[in-house]
Design an enzyme around this catalytic site. Structure first.
Site, mmCIF file in Angstrom:
data_model
loop_
_atom_site.group_PDB
_atom_site.id
_atom_site.type_symbol
_atom_site.label_atom_id
_atom_site.label_comp_id
_atom_site.label_asym_id
_atom_site.label_seq_id
_atom_site.Cartn_x
_atom_site.Cartn_y
_atom_site.Cartn_z
ATOM 1 C CB CYS A 128 74.493 -23.091 45.284
ATOM 2 S SG CYS A 128 74.899 -22.154 46.744
ATOM 3 C CG ASP A 189 76.759 -15.998 40.848
ATOM 4 O OD1 ASP A 189 76.906 -15.519 41.978
ATOM 5 O OD2 ASP A 189 76.520 -17.208 40.642
ATOM 6 C CG HIS A 221 74.392 -17.743 43.403
ATOM 7 N ND1 HIS A 221 75.682 -18.143 43.140
ATOM 8 C CD2 HIS A 221 73.899 -18.631 44.291
ATOM 9 C CE1 HIS A 221 75.957 -19.220 43.848
ATOM 10 N NE2 HIS A 221 74.898 -19.544 44.555
#
Lengths: 254, 100
Positions: A128, A189, A221
């Site tokens: 992330c 994502d 994600h």
């Protein structure tokens, strides 16, 4: 690294303090195998939701696989409490400054390199926002031998996305990337989107960098997060972890 | 910060958390990764008292559809409240004005 049921194994994991950016004390979780080594090292950068249990578990996983693993709390200057509470405060303040992250990472790399059980090689990885920081650290800190970006958002930043804390997109430092880069992404994502990943890939090619990017269909994600059923994708996660062990093994154990 | 959708505004409110009531001096708003809601992104709303540290927080994570519905309901309620206050306060203000 192949395991056998008759081998000796042990590890120690504890909270320590590292000297970070501006000489600030930075809390960090240090997990390492027992024994004299020499062991390769991994700097593990936490994600936007904070320095949470996933990162402690992942640090121990790296130690289990024979790495000195150091995971700093990049949010420690915001105070202490439940990770999500601290993360909420940092988020409201616009995130941590990139220069500070690089300084904290350099302190961690220096500590790992000075460790008596270290083999002289350091990798960096994160998920992330930690994936974005990984690219940044691999370009701006010194002493990094391999990097794994797990779905880092905002490696490519929109033209109007230049906040004071993150004034330069990591992709702009591609010429300075000092080591091979492994990228692991989900096709569904949105941050990073497949188009942004392709833009990053084009920059790496243009600068003649060594990289491997893998895009997983059906994953979005955070597909490693086994405690988040909505985003966890077991098949992609298993394959991606195998790629990490192979990549870090090749670049950090030699 | 994966979306950079975040805002912070000062308040003079009261909020109730696990430890009871506290004076909330800021609201944090963001659209980013939730800590608990089963979604990649959510509207994150926090009421905090900054001086008490990160733990003094009343937190809500909303799916975007719910956030839109909440915004619309808040809007309606605020309009009704303003109308109510306008109707109630105008005569009251007049009644205590310096020329009365």
């Amino acid at each position: 690294m192949t395991y056998t049921t008759d081998q000796y194994e042990g590890l120690i994991a504890e909270t320590i303090t590292v000297t970070g950016a501006n000489g600030d004390p930075v809390t960090a979780y240090f997990a390492r195998p027992l024994g004299p080594g020499p062991f390769p090292a991994v700097l593990l950068i936490h994600h936007l939701p904070g320095w949470d249990e996933f990162y402690r578990e992942t640090a121990r996983r790296y130690a289990h696989h024979g790495y000195l693993c150091l995971s700093p709390d990049l949010y420690c200057r915001a105070g202490h409490g439940a990770p999500e509470d601290v993360a909420a405060k940092v988020r409201a303040e616009g995130g941590v400054p990139d220069d500070q992250v690089v300084g904290d990472a350099q302190g961690c790399i220096d500590l790992l390199r000075a460790h008596p059980a270290h083999n002289g090689k350091v990798g960096v990885t994160g998920t992330c926002s930690g994936g974005r920081h990984t690219v940044l650290i691999a370009s701006r800190a010194t002493g990094v031998d391999a990097a794994v970006d797990c779905w880092g958002g905002r490696v490519v930043q929109a033209p109007d996305d230049r906040p004071p804390a993150q004034p330069v997109p990591p992709i702009d430092y591609t010429a300075d990337l000092q080591c091979p880069l492994l990228g692991l992404f989900g096709e569904e994502d949105s941050a990073p989107s497949p188009a942004q990943v392709a833009e990053h890939e084009a920059a790496l090619q243009a600068h003649g960098k060594t990289y491997e990017f893998h895009m997983y269909p059906g994953a979005g994600h955070g597909f490693f997060y086994y405690d988040r059923p909505a985003v966890y994708r077991a098949e992609a996660a298993v394959d991606a972890w195998e790629k990490i062990w192979e990549f870090f093994g090749r670049h950090l154990r030699g | 910060m994966c979306t950079m959708i975040a805002a912070k505004l000062p308040l003079t409110a009261a909020a109730r958390g696990p430890a009871g009531w506290f004076p909330a001096d800021h609201a944090y708003l963001a659209y980013d990764h939730p800590a608990r809601l089963a979604a990649e992104h959510a509207l994150l709303l926090d009421f905090v008292r900054e001086a008490d540290g990160p733990a003094q927080r009343l937190a809500v994570e909303l799916p975007l559809d719910d956030a839109v519905a909440l915004r619309d309901a808040l809007s309606r309620a605020i309009d009704q409240a303003a109308a109510h206050e306008g109707g109630a306060t105008a005569p009251a203000a007049d009644s205590v004005g310096p020329n009365r």
